[in-house]
Design a protein around this motif. Structure first.
Motif, PDB file in Angstrom:
ATOM      1  N   LYS A  13       8.446 -38.718 -26.559  1.00  0.00           N
ATOM      2  CA  LYS A  13       9.802 -38.764 -27.128  1.00  0.00           C
ATOM      3  C   LYS A  13      10.025 -37.686 -28.184  1.00  0.00           C
ATOM      4  O   LYS A  13      11.166 -37.294 -28.460  1.00  0.00           O
ATOM      5  CB  LYS A  13      10.085 -40.145 -27.722  1.00  0.00           C
ATOM      6  CG  LYS A  13       9.260 -40.510 -28.935  1.00  0.00           C
ATOM      7  CD  LYS A  13       9.594 -41.905 -29.431  1.00  0.00           C
ATOM      8  CE  LYS A  13       8.785 -42.271 -30.663  1.00  0.00           C
ATOM      9  NZ  LYS A  13       9.122 -41.462 -31.826  1.00  0.00           N
ATOM     10  N   ASP A  14       8.951 -37.207 -28.791  1.00  0.00           N
ATOM     11  CA  ASP A  14       9.058 -36.182 -29.838  1.00  0.00           C
ATOM     12  C   ASP A  14       8.791 -34.774 -29.331  1.00  0.00           C
ATOM     13  O   ASP A  14       9.031 -33.791 -30.047  1.00  0.00           O
ATOM     14  CB  ASP A  14       8.050 -36.475 -30.962  1.00  0.00           C
ATOM     15  CG  ASP A  14       8.272 -37.835 -31.608  1.00  0.00           C
ATOM     16  OD1 ASP A  14       9.439 -38.255 -31.699  1.00  0.00           O
ATOM     17  OD2 ASP A  14       7.269 -38.470 -32.004  1.00  0.00           O
ATOM     18  N   ASP A  55      11.647 -31.661 -29.032  1.00  0.00           N
ATOM     19  CA  ASP A  55      12.067 -31.134 -30.333  1.00  0.00           C
ATOM     20  C   ASP A  55      10.940 -30.380 -31.020  1.00  0.00           C
ATOM     21  O   ASP A  55      11.146 -29.297 -31.584  1.00  0.00           O
ATOM     22  CB  ASP A  55      12.548 -32.277 -31.233  1.00  0.00           C
ATOM     23  CG  ASP A  55      13.909 -32.812 -30.822  1.00  0.00           C
ATOM     24  OD1 ASP A  55      14.608 -32.109 -30.060  1.00  0.00           O
ATOM     25  OD2 ASP A  55      14.268 -33.929 -31.246  1.00  0.00           O
ATOM     26  N   ARG A 101       3.472 -34.250 -37.429  1.00  0.00           N
ATOM     27  CA  ARG A 101       4.750 -34.010 -38.101  1.00  0.00           C
ATOM     28  C   ARG A 101       4.709 -34.397 -39.572  1.00  0.00           C
ATOM     29  O   ARG A 101       5.138 -33.638 -40.428  1.00  0.00           O
ATOM     30  CB  ARG A 101       5.869 -34.776 -37.382  1.00  0.00           C
ATOM     31  CG  ARG A 101       6.396 -34.021 -36.161  1.00  0.00           C
ATOM     32  CD  ARG A 101       7.653 -34.647 -35.640  1.00  0.00           C
ATOM     33  NE  ARG A 101       8.406 -33.708 -34.817  1.00  0.00           N
ATOM     34  CZ  ARG A 101       9.581 -33.973 -34.257  1.00  0.00           C
ATOM     35  NH1 ARG A 101      10.140 -35.158 -34.430  1.00  0.00           N
ATOM     36  NH2 ARG A 101      10.197 -33.070 -33.534  1.00  0.00           N
TER      37      ARG A 101
END
Length: 295
Positions: free
Chosen positions: A93-94, A97, A52
């Motif tokens: 957790k990412d 998205d 990211r």
């Protein structure tokens, strides 16, 4: 871009021509890249890695392995679009998205390989929103030194050639076990978390040696060699660990005294309970991820 073949072309012949993109550049992704390159299964120019926003990490990987990296959105989109194999290696957790933001770049000619702990094939299919062949894996941290143990499951649309490719790639960082997807929770409890159990045992052995008069260094080195030797004995002889244990347990000897103490504290039962709880927690985490990803 090379289209994955469904012919009888062997995985070993095919893999070198395929472009691979790793979305996620953590330790497990690096372990895979190192294993693939060290075994000569592919070349650095066939591999791209992205994350990211950690530009320093990408620069480090590019320097170390010679692979393509970029933090630019346009270049990242091209990496994903042109890849034959996409490894999803982001943090759980990412993941939802991240996948939702790039799913339009995916197409059915690609093979998706997930290293996302807890995320089921069903959840991935929902997030991607189109039919895709998906391989779900559960490696462990020993993959970083080429001694990993990886559980592998396949969606119904994964071809025989694609199965062979996936197994070959994970064999580059250790051994693989193909299991039905629900059993991946057991793999998580047994081998995914397993290195930590061994480290915990080693901690206790080192502490005991030091408390009983050895230097910390001597206790550590003796413990490491003992665990290493025991694992090699099981593998080299092919014997059951229980039989090897009996061979070194002389009647009324030191080992028997120690085993009796462990039995008195329910050592075996505690290990079984721990693995069962880890398996249960893996299922709980998977359910949590699915709720969040599909809500």
């Amino acid at each position: 871009m090379t289209t994955l073949s469904n012919t009888d072309t062997t995985a070993l012949q095919q893999i070198g021509s395929l472009k691979m993109c790793f979305y996620g550049a953590g330790s497990m992704a690096e372990a895979m890249v190192r294993g693939l390159l060290d075994r000569g299964l592919t070349e650095p120019e066939q591999v791209s890695m992205m994350n990211r926003q950690n530009v320093d990490r990408l620069a480090e990987l590019s320097t170390r392995y010679g692979v393509h990296t970029s933090a630019e959105d346009e270049a990242k989109a091209a990496m994903l679009r042109e890849a034959d194999i996409i490894f999803l290696a982001m943090k759980p957790k990412d993941a939802a998205d991240a996948i939702s933001q790039v799913r339009e770049l995916f197409h059915p000619g690609q093979l998706i390989i997930s290293i996302i702990a807890g995320m089921t094939i069903k959840t991935l299919e929902t997030l991607i929103g189109k039919p895709m062949p998906i391989v779900r894996t559960m490696p462990n941290t020993s993959s970083t030194i080429g001694l990993g143990a990886t559980g592998v499951s396949f969606s119904s649309s994964v071809s025989a050639d694609q199965r062979a490719l996936a197994e070959l790639m994970f064999q580059s960082v250790g051994l693989t076990a193909v299991v039905e997807e629900p059993k991946l929770d057991v793999v998580t409890g047994l081998s995914g978390s397993g290195p930590a159990y061994v480290y915990y045992l080693m901690e206790a052995m080192i502490a005991a040696g030091a408390e009983l008069g050895l230097t910390q260094e001597a206790a550590r080195e003796l413990t490491i060699q003992t665990v290493l030797g025991a694992a090699h004995m099981v593998k080299a002889t092919g014997e059951n660990p229980a039989e090897l244990r009996r061979k070194v347990t002389s009647p009324n000897g030191t080992t028997q005294a120690a085993i009796e103490k462990l039995d008195a504290n329910n050592f075996s039962g505690s290990v079984i309970s721990a693995i069962a709880r880890a398996t249960e927690r893996a299922a709980e985490m998977g359910a949590e991820i699915e709720r969040k990803a599909t809500s």
